[in-house]
Design a protein around this motif. Structure first.
Motif, PDB file in Angstrom:
ATOM      1  N   ASP A 187      20.429  57.008  32.724  1.00 55.64           N
ATOM      2  CA  ASP A 187      19.767  57.920  33.645  1.00 55.64           C
ATOM      3  C   ASP A 187      20.728  58.229  34.787  1.00 55.64           C
ATOM      4  O   ASP A 187      21.909  57.914  34.730  1.00 55.64           O
ATOM      5  CB  ASP A 187      18.433  57.359  34.150  1.00 55.64           C
ATOM      6  N   LEU A 188      20.202  58.852  35.842  1.00 51.63           N
ATOM      7  CA  LEU A 188      21.054  59.294  36.943  1.00 51.63           C
ATOM      8  C   LEU A 188      20.463  58.851  38.275  1.00 51.63           C
ATOM      9  O   LEU A 188      20.311  59.644  39.206  1.00 51.63           O
ATOM     10  CB  LEU A 188      21.219  60.825  36.912  1.00 51.63           C
ATOM     11  N   ASP A 189      20.149  57.576  38.381  1.00 50.25           N
ATOM     12  CA  ASP A 189      19.488  57.067  39.582  1.00 50.25           C
ATOM     13  C   ASP A 189      20.423  56.947  40.773  1.00 50.25           C
ATOM     14  O   ASP A 189      20.003  57.072  41.921  1.00 50.25           O
ATOM     15  CB  ASP A 189      18.861  55.694  39.307  1.00 50.25           C
ATOM     16  N   THR A 190      21.693  56.646  40.516  1.00 50.30           N
ATOM     17  CA  THR A 190      22.625  56.347  41.598  1.00 50.30           C
ATOM     18  C   THR A 190      23.964  57.049  41.360  1.00 50.30           C
ATOM     19  O   THR A 190      24.239  57.552  40.269  1.00 50.30           O
ATOM     20  CB  THR A 190      22.879  54.835  41.701  1.00 50.30           C
ATOM     21  N   GLU A 191      24.813  57.032  42.391  1.00 51.12           N
ATOM     22  CA  GLU A 191      26.155  57.580  42.242  1.00 51.12           C
ATOM     23  C   GLU A 191      26.944  56.805  41.190  1.00 51.12           C
ATOM     24  O   GLU A 191      27.779  57.380  40.477  1.00 51.12           O
ATOM     25  CB  GLU A 191      26.886  57.546  43.589  1.00 51.12           C
ATOM     26  N   ASP A 192      26.685  55.507  41.080  1.00 53.05           N
ATOM     27  CA  ASP A 192      27.365  54.713  40.049  1.00 53.05           C
ATOM     28  C   ASP A 192      26.998  55.207  38.651  1.00 53.05           C
ATOM     29  O   ASP A 192      27.850  55.237  37.746  1.00 53.05           O
ATOM     30  CB  ASP A 192      27.012  53.233  40.192  1.00 53.05           C
ATOM     31  N   ASP A 193      25.723  55.553  38.472  1.00 50.30           N
ATOM     32  CA  ASP A 193      25.298  56.090  37.176  1.00 50.30           C
ATOM     33  C   ASP A 193      26.040  57.386  36.857  1.00 50.30           C
ATOM     34  O   ASP A 193      26.486  57.610  35.726  1.00 50.30           O
ATOM     35  CB  ASP A 193      23.789  56.366  37.184  1.00 50.30           C
ATOM     36  N   ILE A 194      26.172  58.226  37.868  1.00 50.43           N
ATOM     37  CA  ILE A 194      26.863  59.503  37.679  1.00 50.43           C
ATOM     38  C   ILE A 194      28.338  59.276  37.360  1.00 50.43           C
ATOM     39  O   ILE A 194      28.908  59.921  36.471  1.00 50.43           O
ATOM     40  CB  ILE A 194      26.684  60.388  38.921  1.00 50.43           C
ATOM     41  N   GLY A 201      32.909  61.419  29.935  1.00 51.72           N
ATOM     42  CA  GLY A 201      33.320  62.772  29.589  1.00 51.72           C
ATOM     43  C   GLY A 201      32.333  63.857  29.930  1.00 51.72           C
ATOM     44  O   GLY A 201      32.585  65.043  29.655  1.00 51.72           O
ATOM     45  N   TYR A 202      31.183  63.492  30.520  1.00 54.06           N
ATOM     46  CA  TYR A 202      30.205  64.502  30.910  1.00 54.06           C
ATOM     47  C   TYR A 202      30.617  65.166  32.224  1.00 54.06           C
ATOM     48  O   TYR A 202      31.162  64.532  33.114  1.00 54.06           O
ATOM     49  CB  TYR A 202      28.813  63.876  31.088  1.00 54.06           C
ATOM     50  N   ARG A 203      30.317  66.432  32.352  1.00 55.25           N
ATOM     51  CA  ARG A 203      30.552  67.166  33.594  1.00 55.25           C
ATOM     52  C   ARG A 203      29.238  67.176  34.382  1.00 55.25           C
ATOM     53  O   ARG A 203      28.287  67.865  34.008  1.00 55.25           O
ATOM     54  CB  ARG A 203      31.018  68.588  33.293  1.00 55.25           C
ATOM     55  N   ILE A 204      29.163  66.401  35.448  1.00 51.48           N
ATOM     56  CA  ILE A 204      27.955  66.270  36.257  1.00 51.48           C
ATOM     57  C   ILE A 204      28.185  66.987  37.582  1.00 51.48           C
ATOM     58  O   ILE A 204      29.142  66.685  38.303  1.00 51.48           O
ATOM     59  CB  ILE A 204      27.608  64.792  36.530  1.00 51.48           C
ATOM     60  N   GLU A 205      27.296  67.929  37.906  1.00 54.79           N
ATOM     61  CA  GLU A 205      27.425  68.667  39.154  1.00 54.79           C
ATOM     62  C   GLU A 205      26.053  68.801  39.798  1.00 54.79           C
ATOM     63  O   GLU A 205      25.015  68.727  39.131  1.00 54.79           O
ATOM     64  CB  GLU A 205      27.997  70.063  38.883  1.00 54.79           C
TER      65      GLU A 205
END
Length: 207
Positions: A187-194, A201-205
């Motif tokens: 998931d994307l709960d925290t900056e660490d997850d991101i 290899g994912y582009r997260i913005e």
């Protein structure tokens, strides 16, 4: 006999009411390789055409409604979203088809693979257990498929931040565990997850 065992139809509920306090921005609007998280989360459920797909809103309701304006889902608003995920489960109960099983997923988990979802559905359709729960490397994840009619009173009484966890813990004998993929946990709960996802290899913005 639950409806999926007769007709294959189920209700899907995506919880999308939280305020993403730990991250500081609404994670549902982050983009993964150019696609908003919530839309990416919904895609495999919509592609399988299982039945009605509900999205429970709360925080930034209007923004989510706008994002999903052309997506074939049914929106249900949880005005008590600050009470936690249990309030979202309670909010959607009156809108579910009576007797139909419930597939519950979290709006910030956009990486579940279709083959894992099919494995969950196939395992439930065998009729041996009322709850099917995916695991990956010993960790439980989402989505969860449950014959919610069997636990209706308990579901109506849910409280707190967790969703179906109290029911799952109480009725361990009713659970069939199936092998999932890493996406049931990510998931994307925290900056660490991101950061972890970017390293994959994912582009997260920010959306």
């Amino acid at each position: 006999m639950s409806e999926i065992r007769r007709t294959g139809r189920i209700d899907t509920v995506i919880l999308a009411a939280g305020s993403s306090r730990r991250l500081g921005v609404n994670k549902l609007f982050l983009t993964v390789d150019g696609e908003p998280v919530l839309k990416r989360t919904l895609r495999p459920f919509l592609d399988m055409d299982l039945g009605t797909v509900f999205v429970v809103t709360g925080f930034q309701r209007e923004r989510i409604e706008h994002l999903l304006r052309d997506v074939p889902v049914r929106l249900v608003h949880n005005s008590d979203f600050e009470e936690g995920m249990s309030a979202s489960v309670r909010a959607v109960l009156p809108f579910l088809e009576p007797g139909r099983p419930l597939l519950l997923h979290l709006g910030d988990k956009p990486f579940v693979k279709p083959e894992t979802l099919r494995r969950i559905l196939d395992s439930f359709s065998q009729g041996t257990h009322r709850i099917v729960l995916p695991v990956y490397k010993g960790q439980k994840g989402h989505p969860v498929l449950i014959d919610v009619t069997s636990y209706l009173d308990e579901t109506r009484s849910l409280k707190g931040e967790t969703a179906l966890k109290p029911i799952i813990e109480k009725h361990a004998q009713d659970i069939l565990y199936v092998e999932g993929d890493e996406g049931i946990l990510l998931d994307l709960d925290t900056e660490d997850d991101i950061d972890l996802l970017r390293n994959r290899g994912y582009r997260i913005e920010k959306g």
